[in-house]
Design an enzyme around this catalytic site. Structure first.
Site, PDB file in Angstrom:
ATOM      1  N   ASP A 174      57.527 146.668  82.993  1.00 45.56           N
ATOM      2  CA  ASP A 174      58.282 147.693  82.263  1.00 45.56           C
ATOM      3  C   ASP A 174      58.888 146.991  81.058  1.00 45.56           C
ATOM      4  O   ASP A 174      59.828 146.212  81.176  1.00 45.56           O
ATOM      5  CB  ASP A 174      59.356 148.295  83.177  1.00 45.56           C
ATOM      6  CG  ASP A 174      60.143 149.414  82.493  1.00 45.56           C
ATOM      7  OD1 ASP A 174      60.200 149.414  81.256  1.00 45.56           O
ATOM      8  OD2 ASP A 174      60.731 150.253  83.208  1.00 45.56           O
ATOM      9  N   LYS A 199      62.902 155.320  74.267  1.00 44.35           N
ATOM     10  CA  LYS A 199      63.896 154.347  73.824  1.00 44.35           C
ATOM     11  C   LYS A 199      63.491 153.723  72.485  1.00 44.35           C
ATOM     12  O   LYS A 199      63.406 154.418  71.507  1.00 44.35           O
ATOM     13  CB  LYS A 199      64.092 153.299  74.936  1.00 44.35           C
ATOM     14  CG  LYS A 199      64.278 153.918  76.336  1.00 44.35           C
ATOM     15  CD  LYS A 199      65.536 154.739  76.391  1.00 44.35           C
ATOM     16  CE  LYS A 199      65.852 155.489  77.663  1.00 44.35           C
ATOM     17  NZ  LYS A 199      64.895 155.798  78.657  1.00 44.35           N
TER      18      LYS A 199
END
Ligand code: P1T
Length: 383
Positions: A174, A199
């Protein structure tokens, strides 16, 4: 474009070409569910938008380019991407995951996939030795988050992928906190890279979207089959926004990192602060690994005010004027969060406290504003 581009050029041009219809430089938002066929099966590569959509393809080519991958895939959210990865496995299979990770990932693994027979171990991967004893012939996946959310531990991707290869275990990273600007896990031997592109990649807090990047053709086919079967796909507008965001990723990340460093150092020296978690400090336990695998130390940090209690943390969070108290991270604007009650509330208190997520912990996503304004805002809130 065949030429291998450097990162900043790839962020803008990687996998892109002017649109075939009118030469549009940015791909149109192909707001369509389906595509005309001249005869059954006679289509131009697109049949139905759950399977493929041209705006999505443009984004998928972009993430493949900046993660140095053969295949990119876009999803309805970061969680939809993780959900697809976890559906590769069968009841009885085992997964080893970092113990400090996004609360939503923890919830998906424990509350959903354990129900379907996956066994998930959570370990501190700050030290590779910690999880060697957990590897066995049922282990199928090692799930790494680095830097971790919210304790900013850094996991040695190369050390773990080497171990994964010797045990024939997939390694997924991730890469949300670092972004491909700071580290490219496939280059370090990972099999799958995952992003909450909500993000840093999209970068403007205006869309929810997830991405995967892989090299292996079979793995890609399996993931695409699962995605098309379940349908966790993004709409074309979200793909467009993420693609637009990626074009300035390198510029934004530079400023996130500069501002992050200035804020971390300021807080470290502040008399009312107990502890600051940021991998750029030489005394951070994983500083050497961070230096080796990341281009810089990122724009995320966490801290505990002196006393470390909930009341002090709440008081600070309520006094911010420039930082916005909100979930999420990686946008141009600075955000502050309270992991214990927000992003990590789904992790039982005794478990989250073991990894350091105490009630007094505050997480900051440092934006790209003038850093002096951020420092002054912190000072007035902490005073
Ligand atoms: O929100 P979504 O796009 O579904 O992404 C989930 C996710 C996955 N991985 C990491 C490391 C994350 O931080 C997130 C989402 N995180 C937040 C919303 C947060 O504030 O931490």
């Amino acid at each position: 474009m065949d030429k291998k581009l450097r990162f900043n050029s790839a962020a803008i041009h990687g996998g892109q070409q002017p649109d075939k219809a009118y030469g549009a430089v940015m791909p149109p938002i192909y707001q369509t569910s389906t595509y005309a066929q001249t005869t059954p099966g006679g289509h131009q590569g697109y049949e139905y938008s759950r399977t493929h959509n041209p705006t999505r393809t443009a984004l998928e080519r972009s993430i493949a380019s900046i993660e140095n991958a053969k295949h990119g895939m876009a999803f309805a959210s970061g969680m939809a991407a993780i959900d697809t990865v976890l559906k590769l496995f069968q009841p009885g299979d085992e997964i080893i995951s970092t113990d400090d990770l996004y609360g939503g990932s923890y919830r998906l693994m424990t509350k959903i996939f354990q129900k379907y027979g996956l066994k998930i171990h959570f370990v501190n991967m700050g030290n590779v030795e910690n999880f060697k004893p957990l590897l066995n012939n049922k282990t199928r996946l090692i799930w790494i988050e680095t830097p971790t959310n919210p304790m900013m531990k850094v996991v040695d991707i190369h050390a773990i992928t080497s171990l994964g290869k010797t045990h024939d275990v997939l390694v997924a990273v991730d890469n949300t906190f670092a972004s491909p600007y700071l580290q490219q896990p496939l280059n370090l031997g990972a099999d799958i890279v995952m992003h909450s592109a909500t993000k840093y990649l999209a970068g403007h807090s205006d869309t929810i979207i997830g991405l995967l990047a892989v090299n292996d053709d079979d793995l890609y086919e399996q993931l695409a089959f699962i995605q098309n079967s379940g349908g966790g796909v993004p709409g074309p507008m979200d793909c467009f926004l993420a693609l637009r965001g990626i074009k300035t990723l390198h510029l934004r990340m530079q400023r996130h990192c500069e501002n992050g460093a200035a804020v971390a150092i300021h807080l470290q020296e502040h008399p009312k602060i107990e502890k600051v978690y940021w991998p750029g400090f030489v005394n951070h336990p994983n500083h050497e690994v961070a230096k080796k695998q990341m281009k810089a130390f990122g724009g995320m940090l966490s801290f505990v005010p002196k006393g470390g209690d909930l009341a002090t943390a709440k008081e600070i969070l309520e006094k911010f004027q420039i930082f916005t108290l909100a979930e999420s991270l990686g946008g141009v604007e600075s955000l502050a969060g309270h992991p214990a009650s927000m992003t990590h509330a789904s992790i039982p208190k005794e478990i989250r406290e073991q990894s350091g997520v105490v009630d007094g912990l505050i997480r900051l996503s440092i934006g790209i504003e003038d850093v002096q304004d951020l420092i002054e805002d912190l000072d007035q809130a902490i005073a």
